[in-house]
Design a protein around this motif. Structure first.
Motif, PDB file in Angstrom:
ATOM      1  N   UNK A  37     -11.382 -41.021 -85.191  1.00  0.00           N
ATOM      2  CA  UNK A  37     -12.367 -41.572 -84.265  1.00  0.00           C
ATOM      3  C   UNK A  37     -13.066 -42.754 -84.926  1.00  0.00           C
ATOM      4  N   UNK A  38     -13.137 -43.853 -84.202  1.00  0.00           N
ATOM      5  CA  UNK A  38     -13.784 -45.047 -84.724  1.00  0.00           C
ATOM      6  C   UNK A  38     -12.851 -46.013 -85.422  1.00  0.00           C
ATOM      7  N   UNK A  70     -17.748 -51.911 -90.676  1.00  0.00           N
ATOM      8  CA  UNK A  70     -17.871 -50.803 -91.621  1.00  0.00           C
ATOM      9  C   UNK A  70     -19.281 -50.241 -91.644  1.00  0.00           C
ATOM     10  N   UNK A  71     -20.258 -51.125 -91.632  1.00  0.00           N
ATOM     11  CA  UNK A  71     -21.659 -50.679 -91.614  1.00  0.00           C
ATOM     12  C   UNK A  71     -21.974 -49.955 -90.311  1.00  0.00           C
ATOM     13  N   UNK A  72     -21.433 -50.431 -89.201  1.00  0.00           N
ATOM     14  CA  UNK A  72     -21.647 -49.768 -87.907  1.00  0.00           C
ATOM     15  C   UNK A  72     -21.002 -48.376 -87.903  1.00  0.00           C
ATOM     16  N   UNK A  76     -23.140 -45.122 -87.058  1.00  0.00           N
ATOM     17  CA  UNK A  76     -22.877 -44.431 -85.798  1.00  0.00           C
ATOM     18  C   UNK A  76     -22.128 -43.112 -85.965  1.00  0.00           C
ATOM     19  N   UNK A  77     -21.192 -43.077 -86.894  1.00  0.00           N
ATOM     20  CA  UNK A  77     -20.311 -41.907 -87.000  1.00  0.00           C
ATOM     21  C   UNK A  77     -20.579 -41.042 -88.220  1.00  0.00           C
ATOM     22  N   UNK A  78     -21.308 -41.570 -89.192  1.00  0.00           N
ATOM     23  CA  UNK A  78     -21.652 -40.862 -90.416  1.00  0.00           C
ATOM     24  C   UNK A  78     -20.440 -40.218 -91.106  1.00  0.00           C
ATOM     25  N   UNK A 107     -13.240 -38.493 -93.202  1.00  0.00           N
ATOM     26  CA  UNK A 107     -14.027 -37.306 -93.466  1.00  0.00           C
ATOM     27  C   UNK A 107     -13.276 -36.433 -94.452  1.00  0.00           C
ATOM     28  N   UNK A 108     -13.994 -35.766 -95.327  1.00  0.00           N
ATOM     29  CA  UNK A 108     -13.369 -34.856 -96.290  1.00  0.00           C
ATOM     30  C   UNK A 108     -12.438 -33.903 -95.549  1.00  0.00           C
ATOM     31  N   UNK A 109     -11.212 -33.746 -96.069  1.00  0.00           N
ATOM     32  CA  UNK A 109     -10.255 -32.818 -95.480  1.00  0.00           C
ATOM     33  C   UNK A 109      -9.631 -33.278 -94.180  1.00  0.00           C
TER      34      UNK A 109
END
Length: 138
Positions: A37-38, A70-72, A76-78, A107-109
């Motif tokens: 996502x993203x 990248x900053x967005x 937005x998605x953390x 994301x991890x994993x």
């Protein structure tokens, strides 16, 4: 540009896209074949088939937008992190021959793997390759 280019069509608005950001010279939009996502693509509005074929101003504009996206993504998605990659030529995995950079939230994993196996370079080979590159770098 005489041949049809999907990213040129997206940039000029004749093809739809999930637009994320746009300025005078670049466009960022979601990859329809996203690995997460993203996952966002950043392209110059002016056609250039590869990084090497683009002028320095275009490359700088693309990577300014990559940073902005990248900053967005972070806000937005953390995600736990994100990858930025850019491929040149079919052997490198480029399938749309219009310069583009990927911003891929991670994301991890998440099971996404971009890292090839690597081994430490032999010192004599390293010197030969570095010498060859130094001779032609502009």
């Amino acid at each position: 540009m005489t041949e049809s280019c999907t990213f040129c069509d997206i940039a000029d608005g004749t093809e739809p896209a999930y637009r994320v950001y746009e300025d005078e010279s670049t466009l960022a939009f979601l990859d329809v074949n996203a690995v997460s996502d993203g996952h966002t693509l950043v392209v110059p509005k002016a056609h250039a088939p590869t990084l090497s074929a683009a002028d320095e101003e275009t490359v700088a504009a693309v990577f300014r937008t990559v940073r902005r996206v990248g900053r967005a993504v972070e806000r937005a998605l953390e995600p736990d992190g994100y990858n930025v990659f850019q491929s040149n030529g079919a052997a490198a995995g480029q399938d749309v021959f219009h310069l583009h950079a990927h911003v891929v939230p991670r994301w991890e994993g998440d099971g996404i793997h971009f890292s090839p196996s690597r081994e430490r370079i032999d010192p004599s080979r390293g010197e030969r390759v570095a010498d060859a590159l130094r001779e032609v770098v502009e």
